[in-house]
Write an enzyme that holds these catalytic residues in place. Sequence first.
Site, PDB file in Angstrom:
ATOM      1  N   HIS A 224      16.860 -75.923  49.246  1.00 32.23           N
ATOM      2  CA  HIS A 224      18.344 -75.410  49.622  1.00 32.23           C
ATOM      3  C   HIS A 224      18.236 -74.343  50.512  1.00 32.23           C
ATOM      4  O   HIS A 224      18.450 -73.143  50.002  1.00 32.23           O
ATOM      5  CB  HIS A 224      19.019 -75.210  48.085  1.00 32.23           C
ATOM      6  CG  HIS A 224      20.636 -74.659  48.151  1.00 32.23           C
ATOM      7  ND1 HIS A 224      21.246 -74.020  47.093  1.00 32.23           N
ATOM      8  CD2 HIS A 224      21.447 -75.020  49.212  1.00 32.23           C
ATOM      9  CE1 HIS A 224      22.507 -73.931  47.785  1.00 32.23           C
ATOM     10  NE2 HIS A 224      22.693 -74.279  49.001  1.00 32.23           N
TER      11      HIS A 224
ATOM     12  N   MET B  72      17.376 -67.973  51.502  1.00 33.08           N
ATOM     13  CA  MET B  72      18.603 -67.331  51.715  1.00 33.08           C
ATOM     14  C   MET B  72      18.097 -66.365  52.926  1.00 33.08           C
ATOM     15  O   MET B  72      17.059 -65.809  52.814  1.00 33.08           O
ATOM     16  CB  MET B  72      19.114 -66.363  50.647  1.00 33.08           C
ATOM     17  CG  MET B  72      19.580 -67.237  49.313  1.00 33.08           C
ATOM     18  SD  MET B  72      20.409 -66.080  48.322  1.00 33.08           S
ATOM     19  CE  MET B  72      20.660 -67.281  46.923  1.00 33.08           C
TER      20      MET B  72
ATOM     21  N   MET C 121      20.133 -71.891  52.499  1.00 36.19           N
ATOM     22  CA  MET C 121      21.447 -71.328  52.719  1.00 36.19           C
ATOM     23  C   MET C 121      21.232 -70.286  53.897  1.00 36.19           C
ATOM     24  O   MET C 121      21.020 -69.078  53.891  1.00 36.19           O
ATOM     25  CB  MET C 121      21.722 -70.532  51.335  1.00 36.19           C
ATOM     26  CG  MET C 121      22.360 -71.283  50.272  1.00 36.19           C
ATOM     27  SD  MET C 121      22.220 -70.488  48.743  1.00 36.19           S
ATOM     28  CE  MET C 121      20.400 -70.843  48.227  1.00 36.19           C
TER      29      MET C 121
ATOM     30  N   SER D  80      16.511 -73.299  39.148  1.00 37.71           N
ATOM     31  CA  SER D  80      16.464 -72.560  40.466  1.00 37.71           C
ATOM     32  C   SER D  80      15.481 -71.535  40.131  1.00 37.71           C
ATOM     33  O   SER D  80      15.557 -70.514  39.279  1.00 37.71           O
ATOM     34  CB  SER D  80      17.511 -72.130  40.693  1.00 37.71           C
ATOM     35  OG  SER D  80      17.764 -71.203  41.622  1.00 37.71           O
TER      36      SER D  80
ATOM     37  N   GLY E  71      22.727 -65.778  41.550  1.00 33.47           N
ATOM     38  CA  GLY E  71      22.536 -66.801  40.340  1.00 33.47           C
ATOM     39  C   GLY E  71      23.579 -66.007  39.443  1.00 33.47           C
ATOM     40  O   GLY E  71      24.078 -64.989  39.696  1.00 33.47           O
ATOM     41  N   GLY E  72      23.559 -66.548  38.316  1.00 31.42           N
ATOM     42  CA  GLY E  72      24.063 -66.034  37.115  1.00 31.42           C
ATOM     43  C   GLY E  72      25.984 -65.907  37.397  1.00 31.42           C
ATOM     44  O   GLY E  72      26.496 -65.144  36.660  1.00 31.42           O
TER      45      GLY E  72
ATOM     46  N   MET F 279      28.496 -77.361  45.777  1.00 30.58           N
ATOM     47  CA  MET F 279      28.426 -75.781  44.970  1.00 30.58           C
ATOM     48  C   MET F 279      29.400 -75.599  44.172  1.00 30.58           C
ATOM     49  O   MET F 279      30.659 -75.800  44.368  1.00 30.58           O
ATOM     50  CB  MET F 279      28.531 -74.686  46.283  1.00 30.58           C
ATOM     51  CG  MET F 279      27.557 -74.794  47.150  1.00 30.58           C
ATOM     52  SD  MET F 279      25.675 -74.602  46.392  1.00 30.58           S
ATOM     53  CE  MET F 279      25.825 -73.065  45.387  1.00 30.58           C
TER      54      MET F 279
ATOM     55  N   HIS G 296      14.117 -76.388  41.959  1.00 31.03           N
ATOM     56  CA  HIS G 296      15.282 -75.998  43.082  1.00 31.03           C
ATOM     57  C   HIS G 296      14.911 -74.676  43.792  1.00 31.03           C
ATOM     58  O   HIS G 296      14.699 -73.426  43.085  1.00 31.03           O
ATOM     59  CB  HIS G 296      16.523 -75.884  42.357  1.00 31.03           C
ATOM     60  CG  HIS G 296      17.546 -75.514  43.337  1.00 31.03           C
ATOM     61  ND1 HIS G 296      17.989 -76.727  44.008  1.00 31.03           N
ATOM     62  CD2 HIS G 296      18.321 -74.498  43.531  1.00 31.03           C
ATOM     63  CE1 HIS G 296      19.264 -76.294  44.754  1.00 31.03           C
ATOM     64  NE2 HIS G 296      19.170 -74.910  44.445  1.00 31.03           N
TER      65      HIS G 296
ATOM     66  N   GLY H 126      19.582 -72.370  37.011  1.00 30.71           N
ATOM     67  CA  GLY H 126      18.854 -70.962  37.054  1.00 30.71           C
ATOM     68  C   GLY H 126      19.040 -70.127  35.839  1.00 30.71           C
ATOM     69  O   GLY H 126      17.914 -70.196  34.941  1.00 30.71           O
ATOM     70  N   SER H 127      19.709 -69.251  35.625  1.00 27.84           N
ATOM     71  CA  SER H 127      19.901 -68.421  34.626  1.00 27.84           C
ATOM     72  C   SER H 127      19.856 -69.118  33.057  1.00 27.84           C
ATOM     73  O   SER H 127      19.306 -68.529  32.247  1.00 27.84           O
ATOM     74  CB  SER H 127      21.006 -67.252  34.719  1.00 27.84           C
ATOM     75  OG  SER H 127      22.154 -68.043  35.092  1.00 27.84           O
TER      76      SER H 127
ATOM     77  N   GLY I 153      25.008 -67.339  47.147  1.00 31.77           N
ATOM     78  CA  GLY I 153      23.973 -65.934  47.442  1.00 31.77           C
ATOM     79  C   GLY I 153      23.659 -65.570  46.168  1.00 31.77           C
ATOM     80  O   GLY I 153      22.795 -64.761  46.198  1.00 31.77           O
TER      81      GLY I 153
ATOM     82  N   ASP J 195      25.225 -77.195  41.729  1.00 35.45           N
ATOM     83  CA  ASP J 195      24.674 -76.057  41.683  1.00 35.45           C
ATOM     84  C   ASP J 195      25.554 -74.789  41.563  1.00 35.45           C
ATOM     85  O   ASP J 195      26.448 -74.520  42.365  1.00 35.45           O
ATOM     86  CB  ASP J 195      23.999 -75.899  43.031  1.00 35.45           C
ATOM     87  CG  ASP J 195      23.050 -74.779  43.157  1.00 35.45           C
ATOM     88  OD1 ASP J 195      22.819 -73.999  42.126  1.00 35.45           O
ATOM     89  OD2 ASP J 195      22.590 -74.628  44.298  1.00 35.45           O
ATOM     90  N   GLY J 196      25.204 -74.115  40.293  1.00 34.54           N
ATOM     91  CA  GLY J 196      25.870 -72.730  40.055  1.00 34.54           C
ATOM     92  C   GLY J 196      26.826 -72.863  38.707  1.00 34.54           C
ATOM     93  O   GLY J 196      27.716 -73.657  38.688  1.00 34.54           O
ATOM     94  N   GLY J 197      26.317 -72.064  37.977  1.00 32.37           N
ATOM     95  CA  GLY J 197      27.047 -71.639  36.808  1.00 32.37           C
ATOM     96  C   GLY J 197      26.852 -72.915  35.682  1.00 32.37           C
ATOM     97  O   GLY J 197      27.816 -73.006  34.868  1.00 32.37           O
TER      98      GLY J 197
ATOM     99  N   ASP K 121      15.973 -71.947  46.394  1.00 27.72           N
ATOM    100  CA  ASP K 121      17.117 -71.203  46.993  1.00 27.72           C
ATOM    101  C   ASP K 121      16.522 -70.335  48.101  1.00 27.72           C
ATOM    102  O   ASP K 121      15.973 -69.259  47.849  1.00 27.72           O
ATOM    103  CB  ASP K 121      17.965 -70.461  46.073  1.00 27.72           C
ATOM    104  CG  ASP K 121      18.668 -71.256  45.088  1.00 27.72           C
ATOM    105  OD1 ASP K 121      19.466 -72.210  45.806  1.00 27.72           O
ATOM    106  OD2 ASP K 121      18.867 -70.933  43.975  1.00 27.72           O
TER     107      ASP K 121
HETATM  108  C1  DX5 Z   1      23.306 -69.800  44.364  1.00 28.59           C
HETATM  109  C2  DX5 Z   1      22.235 -70.646  44.250  1.00 28.59           C
HETATM  110  C3  DX5 Z   1      22.081 -71.317  42.952  1.00 28.59           C
HETATM  111  C4  DX5 Z   1      21.715 -70.476  41.794  1.00 28.59           C
HETATM  112  C5  DX5 Z   1      22.107 -71.074  40.621  1.00 28.59           C
HETATM  113  O1  DX5 Z   1      23.443 -69.412  45.659  1.00 28.59           O
HETATM  114  O2  DX5 Z   1      22.225 -71.653  45.194  1.00 28.59           O
HETATM  115  O3  DX5 Z   1      21.018 -72.277  42.794  1.00 28.59           O
HETATM  116  O4  DX5 Z   1      20.408 -69.932  41.803  1.00 28.59           O
HETATM  117  O5  DX5 Z   1      21.750 -70.205  39.568  1.00 28.59           O
HETATM  118  P1  DX5 Z   1      22.662 -70.056  38.237  1.00 28.59           P
HETATM  119  O6  DX5 Z   1      22.492 -71.300  37.551  1.00 28.59           O
HETATM  120  O7  DX5 Z   1      22.384 -68.982  37.440  1.00 28.59           O
HETATM  121  O8  DX5 Z   1      24.172 -70.168  38.703  1.00 28.59           O
HETATM  122 ZN    ZN Z   2      20.815 -73.362  45.054  1.00 32.30          ZN
END
Ligand code: DX5
Ligand code: ZN
Length: 221
Positions: free
Chosen positions: A66, A37, A68, A8, A149-150, A142, A33, A203-204, A147, A181-183, A35
């Site tokens: 993606h 927003m 959002m 991401s 990352g991390g 999700m 990916h 992402g992170s 909203g 997606d996420g964590g 994101d």
């Molecule tokens: C959250 C995003 C994710 C996020 C993932 O709103 O949709 O794509 O960037 O980041 P990590 O992998 O750090 O959770």
């Molecule tokens: Zn995403």
Amino acid sequence: MKIKIAPSILSADFSVMGEAIKMVEAAGADLIHCDVMDGSFVEPITFGGQMVKNIRPLTKLPLDCHLMIEHPKTQVKFFAEAGADIITVHYKACKKISDTYLRETLELIKSYGVKCGAVVNPDVPVENIFDVFPICDMVLLMSVYPGYGGQKFIPEVLDKVKKARAYAIKIGRPDMDIEIDGGVTEENAEIIRAAGANVLVAGSAVFRSPDPAKTIKALKS
Ligand code: DX5
Ligand code: ZN
């Protein structure tokens, strides 16, 4: 099933986005990916179609956008024309407008020749999008509230992944892309894959890794 890793770019340094994209492509990423927003559906604002247009020539990888955002139908044209390969939209944002808005948006995405997908937040049952599975190329579950990352992975989503894979098999789409997606981390990737997800957003985990190629390899196997 082939496991695909989608770094991401939310976790990249926006001032050197081109370099970040080339870096993750060289490190073995399968998708980029993006994101998006809007400051309303989620608190932060990231970027719009212009970013996708500018990064499109820099990579051969599919751009997984993606959205959002509220009223996703109004933005489909911009992302499709900018070169998005996949556009995913949130069940919750669509449901606020009408019962048919999600299906209409997915059909609009497909009308541009772009792959489409529906997204559910951690508190929405995956059964709520079963009716659109047949027209989705991918579904995105999700594993954090969107909203930022991390954040920390919400393990309850694993049950939903199993249900989603079972339903995809039931409707004759065993190879359907199921994205998480996420964590996602090197530590939890194995249970996520075992539950039936084959597209892992990271992402992170990738952008903060001292060795992104090694991390991407670890996320895959
Ligand atoms: C959250 C995003 C994710 C996020 C993932 O709103 O949709 O794509 O960037 O980041 P990590 O992998 O750090 O959770
Ligand atoms: Zn995403």
